[in-house]
Design a protein around this motif. Structure first.
Motif, PDB file in Angstrom:
ATOM      1  N   THR A 255       0.834  -1.208   0.000  1.00  0.00           N
ATOM      2  CA  THR A 255       0.000   0.000   0.000  1.00  0.00           C
ATOM      3  C   THR A 255       0.863   1.250   0.000  1.00  0.00           C
ATOM      4  O   THR A 255       0.565   2.234  -0.696  1.00  0.00           O
ATOM      5  CB  THR A 255      -0.924  -0.001   1.229  1.00  0.00           C
ATOM      6  N   LEU A 256       1.957   1.233   0.773  1.00  0.00           N
ATOM      7  CA  LEU A 256       2.883   2.368   0.787  1.00  0.00           C
ATOM      8  C   LEU A 256       3.490   2.586  -0.589  1.00  0.00           C
ATOM      9  O   LEU A 256       3.634   3.733  -1.046  1.00  0.00           O
ATOM     10  CB  LEU A 256       3.974   2.123   1.825  1.00  0.00           C
ATOM     11  N   ALA A 257       3.842   1.496  -1.267  1.00  0.00           N
ATOM     12  CA  ALA A 257       4.402   1.612  -2.615  1.00  0.00           C
ATOM     13  C   ALA A 257       3.390   2.235  -3.581  1.00  0.00           C
ATOM     14  O   ALA A 257       3.746   3.104  -4.394  1.00  0.00           O
ATOM     15  CB  ALA A 257       4.838   0.235  -3.116  1.00  0.00           C
ATOM     16  N   VAL A 258       2.137   1.821  -3.491  1.00  0.00           N
ATOM     17  CA  VAL A 258       1.091   2.396  -4.348  1.00  0.00           C
ATOM     18  C   VAL A 258       0.922   3.882  -4.059  1.00  0.00           C
ATOM     19  O   VAL A 258       0.765   4.702  -4.972  1.00  0.00           O
ATOM     20  CB  VAL A 258      -0.246   1.652  -4.134  1.00  0.00           C
ATOM     21  N   PHE A 259       0.993   4.248  -2.774  1.00  0.00           N
ATOM     22  CA  PHE A 259       0.866   5.664  -2.410  1.00  0.00           C
ATOM     23  C   PHE A 259       2.004   6.492  -2.994  1.00  0.00           C
ATOM     24  O   PHE A 259       1.789   7.599  -3.523  1.00  0.00           O
ATOM     25  CB  PHE A 259       0.839   5.810  -0.892  1.00  0.00           C
ATOM     26  N   LEU A 260       3.239   5.979  -2.918  1.00  0.00           N
ATOM     27  CA  LEU A 260       4.386   6.724  -3.445  1.00  0.00           C
ATOM     28  C   LEU A 260       4.281   6.894  -4.958  1.00  0.00           C
ATOM     29  O   LEU A 260       4.571   7.975  -5.499  1.00  0.00           O
ATOM     30  CB  LEU A 260       5.684   6.004  -3.076  1.00  0.00           C
TER      31      LEU A 260
END
Length: 419
Positions: A255-260
């Motif tokens: 999820t953090l990767a998608v946000f970045l």
């Protein structure tokens, strides 16, 4: 010799296949029979009556919404039922409203002691509230006349809630550490004010606190979801749960990767839009400055709107879809049923973005259609595999159905069921 071994292996495979087939496992894809147009009529009445009653219609709106979605959800060909009594939902809403009003009065009148007691009481009672809400939700869910139950004891609920208390200890430690490590304040020669000095140890301590906070939140989510599945009952049959804590950590990292990635796309779009607007203003020259400024303002407004939509929406939609798929692909009911989910996270993210755009363009009136489309995509991605005929399983569960009355506190804690 080889021929004999081959024949034995063939008989073994045949035996396994016939054994599997004798279990009579039936796949049933879940279905949603509602439509956006039908739910729009329910939704618009709920919105209008909530406005006219200044929000007091909320428990009635929640019940009508739950009944609509439950009644149009088919599990193995039979709809769910939401059977909560309206009076008990109203009691729960009124209690929550009074507590909220009392807390706001304490905050606005500067009663720090009362505010502190409210916060401490909320932290101590949050596991009780969660457990009561889960009992309420399952106790008022029926399938083919069978009532679901949440059978966890309060000790189990509070044990699963240890990350809540660990989180409080973490930030108490951070606060104490900041007090101990903070250097003496530096006096600003121009203003005469004392300014705190930010050092590397202070930054590291706060960063450690934030990291432990995220890990506690992930652990709490894992504990609650696993407890909900493992301690749920239909008849005497308990739930089965396969995910582990690291599955949830990996999901949050993804999820953090998608946000970045979303943030990078957002920055590029806003930068391109701003550059294009400046170029347009310069081409218009002095004679068109008024029009140019108007165009620039409109571009800034559109850019801000895109920023709000693209900053966190893809990550939140991805996390929701991935968590749904992780959960429903790894749970079951004792040895009589298991679930599989093939929800596409990318497809769900695109659907959420489309729904958000249409909701903004229609000033919110597309909201009920968005809710139905997202609910349908998630629900119809789930298949339940039932061991034995559905009628036989339902009959056996019906004979196991316990009697007795529900928990009074659970009945009072009627929380929102459909988002």
């Amino acid at each position: 010799m080889d021929v004999q071994v081959s024949s034995e292996r063939a008989r073994a495979r045949s035996g396994l296949r016939s054994s599997f087939e004798s279990q009579d496992i039936e796949p049933h894809t879940m279905r949603f029979t509602g439509s956006g147009g039908e739910y729009f009529r329910v939704w618009i009445v709920n919105v209008l009556l909530s406005i006219l009653t200044l929000g007091l219609y909320t428990p009635w709106a929640r019940r009508r919404t739950a009944q609509y979605f439950y009644g149009h959800t088919l599990v193995a060909g039979s709809p769910l039922e939401f059977t909560a009594q309206q009076r008990r939902m109203v009691v729960g809403f009124v209690v929550l409203l009074l507590l909220t009003v009392a807390y706001q009065l304490a905050v606005n009148t500067g009663q720090d002691t009362a505010v502190g007691l409210f916060i401490l009481g909320g932290a101590a009672l949050s596991p009780l509230i969660w457990g009561s809400a889960m009992r309420f939700r399952l106790a008022n869910t029926r399938w083919r006349g069978l009532r679901l139950q949440f059978a966890a004891s309060w000790r189990e609920v509070y044990t699963a809630s240890w990350p809540v208390f660990a989180l409080a200890l973490v930030w108490l430690g951070v606060f104490w550490g900041l007090q101990s490590l903070a250097p003496a304040a530096v006096v600003n020669e121009e203003t005469g004010r004392k300014l705190p000095e930010v050092t590397a140890p202070l930054i590291g301590l706060v960063a450690l606190g934030l990291l432990l906070t995220v890990l506690c939140i992930i652990r709490l989510e894992f504990n609650y979801r696993s407890l909900l599945v493992l301690r749920s009952r239909i008849g005497n049959e308990a739930g089965r749960w396969k995910p582990v804590y690291m599955d949830f950590v990996k999901l949050w990292l993804a999820t953090l990767a998608v946000f970045l990635v979303s943030l990078l796309v957002l920055v590029a779009l806003v930068a391109g839009l701003f550059t294009g607007s400046l170029g347009l203003v310069s081409k218009l020259g002095k004679g068109g400055m008024g029009l140019g400024i108007f165009v620039l303002i409109m571009a800034a407004f559109v850019g801000a709107l895109l920023a709000m939509m693209l900053a966190t929406a893809p990550a939140r939609a991805y996390r929701e879809a991935a968590l749904f798929r992780l959960t429903w692909s790894n749970i079951g009911v004792s040895r009589i049923a298991r679930f599989k989910c093939n929800l596409s996270t990318g497809g769900y993210v695109l659907l959420r973005l489309r729904n958000m755009l249409l909701t903004v363009l229609t000033l919110g009136f597309f909201r009920p259609f968005a809710m139905v489309s997202e609910y349908r995509m998630k629900l119809e991605s789930v298949t339940v595999h039932v061991k034995g005929g559905v009628d036989q399983v339902a009959g056996r569960l019906g004979r196991q159905q316990p009697g007795g009355i529900g928990d009074a506190l659970a009945d009072a804690a009627g929380l929102d069921l459909i988002g």
